[in-house]
Design an enzyme around this catalytic site. Sequence first.
Site, PDB file in Angstrom:
ATOM      1  NE  ARG A 225      42.458  57.764   9.684  1.00 41.07           N
ATOM      2  CZ  ARG A 225      41.313  57.107   9.569  1.00 41.07           C
ATOM      3  NH1 ARG A 225      40.879  56.742   8.375  1.00 41.07           N
ATOM      4  NH2 ARG A 225      40.586  56.818  10.638  1.00 41.07           N
TER       5      ARG A 225
ATOM      6  CG  HIS B 136      32.007  62.710  12.141  1.00 43.06           C
ATOM      7  ND1 HIS B 136      33.321  62.422  11.853  1.00 43.06           N
ATOM      8  CD2 HIS B 136      31.279  62.013  11.227  1.00 43.06           C
ATOM      9  CE1 HIS B 136      33.377  61.600  10.821  1.00 43.06           C
ATOM     10  NE2 HIS B 136      32.146  61.347  10.420  1.00 43.06           N
TER      11      HIS B 136
ATOM     12  CG  ASN C  77      35.518  62.544   7.265  1.00 46.01           C
ATOM     13  OD1 ASN C  77      34.427  63.091   7.359  1.00 46.01           O
ATOM     14  ND2 ASN C  77      35.676  61.229   7.403  1.00 46.01           N
TER      15      ASN C  77
ATOM     16  CE1 TYR D   4      34.437  59.683  13.757  1.00 50.12           C
ATOM     17  CE2 TYR D   4      32.331  58.788  13.026  1.00 50.12           C
ATOM     18  CZ  TYR D   4      33.700  58.898  12.882  1.00 50.12           C
ATOM     19  OH  TYR D   4      34.337  58.218  11.887  1.00 50.12           O
TER      20      TYR D   4
END
Length: 438
Positions: A96, A202, A150, A253
């Site tokens: 990430r 999102h 995700n 988002y």
Amino acid sequence: MKKGVKIVAIGGGSSYTPELVDGFLKRYKTLPVKELWLVDIPEGEKKLQIVAEFAKRMVKKAGVPMKIRTTLDRREALPGADFVITQLRVGQLQARVKDERIPLKHGLLGQETNGAGGLFKGMRTIPVILDICKDMEELCPEAWLINFTNPVGMVMEGVNRYSGFRKFIGLCNVPYGMHKAVADQLGRPMEEVNVTMGGLNHMVYVTRVEADGKDITEDVVSHWGEGGVVKNIKAVSWDKDFVKELGVLPCSYHRYYYMAKEYLEEALEKYEKHETRAELVEQVEKKLFELYQDPELDEKPELLSQRGGAYYSDSACNLIHSIYNDKGDIQVVNTVNRGAIKNFKNHEIVEVSCRITKDGPVPVNGVELPWTVHGLLQQIKSFEIAGCRAAITGSPQKALLALMINPLVGSQKEAKAVLYELLEAHKEYLPQFFSHKE
């Protein structure tokens, strides 16, 4: 469904797992989880054992007969499962960090579900989830796959298009947070406010709000202002006139798209200070696992709310509880459209209000989202589909196409540079892009 429930959590060493355990313990009388299997990979074995011991202390305090089991082999855990939860991160948090920092180095917004970072997380994740689906078809074909990993929309689109497994549901805590924000704005408990949503993961909008049997959507929209904030997204106020013209309530988002300039500027400042969201999460995780190792700790710590997992247990456990009990209540999930939202094809994955039954989610919207949001929704759906194709084929050209479709990229030159730098950075977890080369 049999009386004792068996649940398998893949990615069981996640810092989120105590949220899940807490949710099951609170619902034990009506959702009797007899076995909770926590599954992880060898690299995550230490965290898995820490979480499992903490979970056992939570169970002991609750005084319920729930068995916590661990394994590094998901095929050992899957037989006889009723529900399989996927909450994994391919490449762990270090991946990430790369997803966020490498795009920012090139002046592009990096985030785990948006832009280049979202694409690469999706491409690493989809093949793994498809392998899990194959195992489920063989070992627990009647189980439901509940995916929390995700980017949920892209991952579920991949499962729908490239797997024969049909019992899957994608889940996110953003709709729950939006419902709560609307109720808080009205000064009412959530159960007194009916909120209908539709869109993509999102990228979901509130389309209707009811209280006391009356449609109060217009009033809520006109006062949205600072509503819909989640902890890991900067609380930039919405322009009330803009939201009113939009005609629907945007989620947190959406700020990445409607306030892209401000968010990029903030992200670049954090990049320079090594304070990207991923780097902050690493710090929170370190503290959490220090807490989890405390032999006196037997309830989830307050610090967990800073991890971004707020409402996780409520979302995941409510969904499983409703399927198990055939409740027929309304929840927002990611599922096959089936005509629920006219802006999308019937076979595409959408995030939409559904009636939750023992046979799964039944979309209830039957609406067309306004033209004001149609273009952005179609662009993101195209991005998801292109991302799935890139993940399956291992084609850099298809990955570049996906990047160029995404509205947060906007530069062919930088997209190409980011693409090849991220491919190299994640080479270990993207074998499909390298296996056909010498």
